[in-house]
Design a protein around this motif. Structure first.
Motif, PDB file in Angstrom:
ATOM      1  N   PHE A   9       9.441   0.415  -9.058  1.00 46.99           N
ATOM      2  CA  PHE A   9       9.508  -0.876  -9.677  1.00 46.99           C
ATOM      3  C   PHE A   9      10.946  -1.488  -9.875  1.00 46.99           C
ATOM      4  N   VAL A  10      11.909  -0.647  -9.370  1.00 49.50           N
ATOM      5  CA  VAL A  10      13.347  -1.375  -8.631  1.00 49.50           C
ATOM      6  C   VAL A  10      13.076  -1.623  -7.485  1.00 49.50           C
ATOM      7  N   GLY A  27      10.153   8.979 -12.003  1.00 50.15           N
ATOM      8  CA  GLY A  27      11.184   9.183 -11.722  1.00 50.15           C
ATOM      9  C   GLY A  27      10.325   7.875 -10.480  1.00 50.15           C
ATOM     10  N   VAL A  28       9.935   8.563  -9.925  1.00 50.82           N
ATOM     11  CA  VAL A  28       8.928   7.528  -8.979  1.00 50.82           C
ATOM     12  C   VAL A  28       8.976   6.197  -8.760  1.00 50.82           C
ATOM     13  N   SER A  61       5.100  16.360 -11.123  1.00 49.74           N
ATOM     14  CA  SER A  61       5.565  16.946 -12.832  1.00 49.74           C
ATOM     15  C   SER A  61       5.598  15.777 -12.786  1.00 49.74           C
ATOM     16  N   THR A  62       5.670  15.573 -14.623  1.00 55.23           N
ATOM     17  CA  THR A  62       5.681  14.075 -14.968  1.00 55.23           C
ATOM     18  C   THR A  62       7.296  13.086 -14.227  1.00 55.23           C
ATOM     19  N   VAL A  99       0.981  -0.972  -0.151  1.00 55.53           N
ATOM     20  CA  VAL A  99       0.035  -0.262   0.035  1.00 55.53           C
ATOM     21  C   VAL A  99       0.625   1.014  -0.077  1.00 55.53           C
ATOM     22  N   GLY A 100       2.507   0.864   0.677  1.00 51.76           N
ATOM     23  CA  GLY A 100       2.859   1.860   0.702  1.00 51.76           C
ATOM     24  C   GLY A 100       3.125   2.934  -0.561  1.00 51.76           C
ATOM     25  N   LEU A 101       3.814   1.664  -0.920  1.00 56.57           N
ATOM     26  CA  LEU A 101       4.560   2.398  -2.783  1.00 56.57           C
ATOM     27  C   LEU A 101       3.079   2.793  -3.637  1.00 56.57           C
ATOM     28  N   TRP A 102       2.052   2.219  -3.460  1.00 54.18           N
ATOM     29  CA  TRP A 102       0.603   2.816  -3.953  1.00 54.18           C
ATOM     30  C   TRP A 102       0.594   4.595  -3.718  1.00 54.18           C
TER      31      TRP A 102
END
Length: 235
Positions: free
Chosen positions: A216-217, A210-211, A204-205, A171-174
């Motif tokens: 993902f990583v 980047g996030v 910002s896009t 949930v934290g990732l989301w």
């Protein structure tokens, strides 16, 4: 078994079928709203909340269903981990492209019907025709939801009930991704109760992408740490 190409193709084909059916359902609902009420905002914007859950369960299936299947057919855990990463990296943009096409189809239909396609939530884009921004936003979201699903499923596969402890991390990732996009934190049955947990990030896009890359990583690395030596379970 050819992996990930066969798995990716199967999921993409199924997602395309679901997308076609979903477009029809949303269109029917939008027509109903127009006939019996007032259609003055984007129906697709509300409808695309559901595909995120589909992305989550794709991540869950990668671990719960396909990990034991491919290990049983001779894949090593390292091979599976690398190829699962490829699957996520290609399937997330495929889903994002479908969502983007849905917005464009709605723009066309609303234009023909003379209805305003108002977007009333915070997004990286201000108009549904801003294709690169629409694609980028949903790409980041789908990456987060698929990775979170795989990470949580890995915990349940290895520790069974102990996997519950990993749900807050997923949930934290989301939350992190939604904060980078600038969206309100809403989930079914919870509503906006998570809004106080929102990450206060400048919108910002570039930051959102980047996030998304960081999620993902991190998500894949954490998932790999769980499954790298997990025993093959009989179900």
């Amino acid at each position: 078994m050819r992996f990930p190409t066969r798995l990716l193709a199967a999921h993409s084909y199924f997602a395309l079928l679901l997308f076609a059916a979903y477009v029809v359902v949303v269109a029917v609902i939008a027509v109903g709203v127009d006939v019996f009420g007032t259609l003055n905002r984007s129906a697709w914007e509300a409808a695309v909340q559901l595909p995120r859950w589909y992305a989550l369960f794709v991540g869950v299936a990668l671990i719960r269903e396909y990990l034991p299947l491919y290990l049983a057919h001779g894949q090593t855990r390292r091979q599976f981990g690398a190829q699962a990463a490829v699957t996520i990296a290609l399937f997330a943009p495929f889903l994002s492209a479908l969502i983007t096409v849905g917005y464009l189809l709605e723009t066309l239909l609303y234009g023909l019907a003379g209805r305003p396609q108002v977007i009333d939530r915070v997004h990286l884009f201000t108009e549904p025709t801003q294709v690169p921004l629409v694609f980028a936003e949903y790409l980041v979201e789908f990456v987060a939801w698929i990775v979170a699903g795989a990470f949580i499923a890995a915990g349940f596969y290895r520790w069974q009930g102990g996997g519950l402890l990993l749900i807050p991390v997923g949930v934290g990732l989301w939350i992190l991704v939604e904060g980078a996009i600038g969206k309100e934190l809403r989930l079914p049955f919870i509503g906006d109760r998570l809004s106080g947990l929102s990450a206060d990030l400048p919108q910002s896009t570039g930051l959102a992408l980047g996030v998304g890359l960081g999620v993902f990583v991190f998500g894949l690395a954490a998932t790999w740490a769980i499954i790298r030596d997990v025993p093959l379970r009989n179900r």
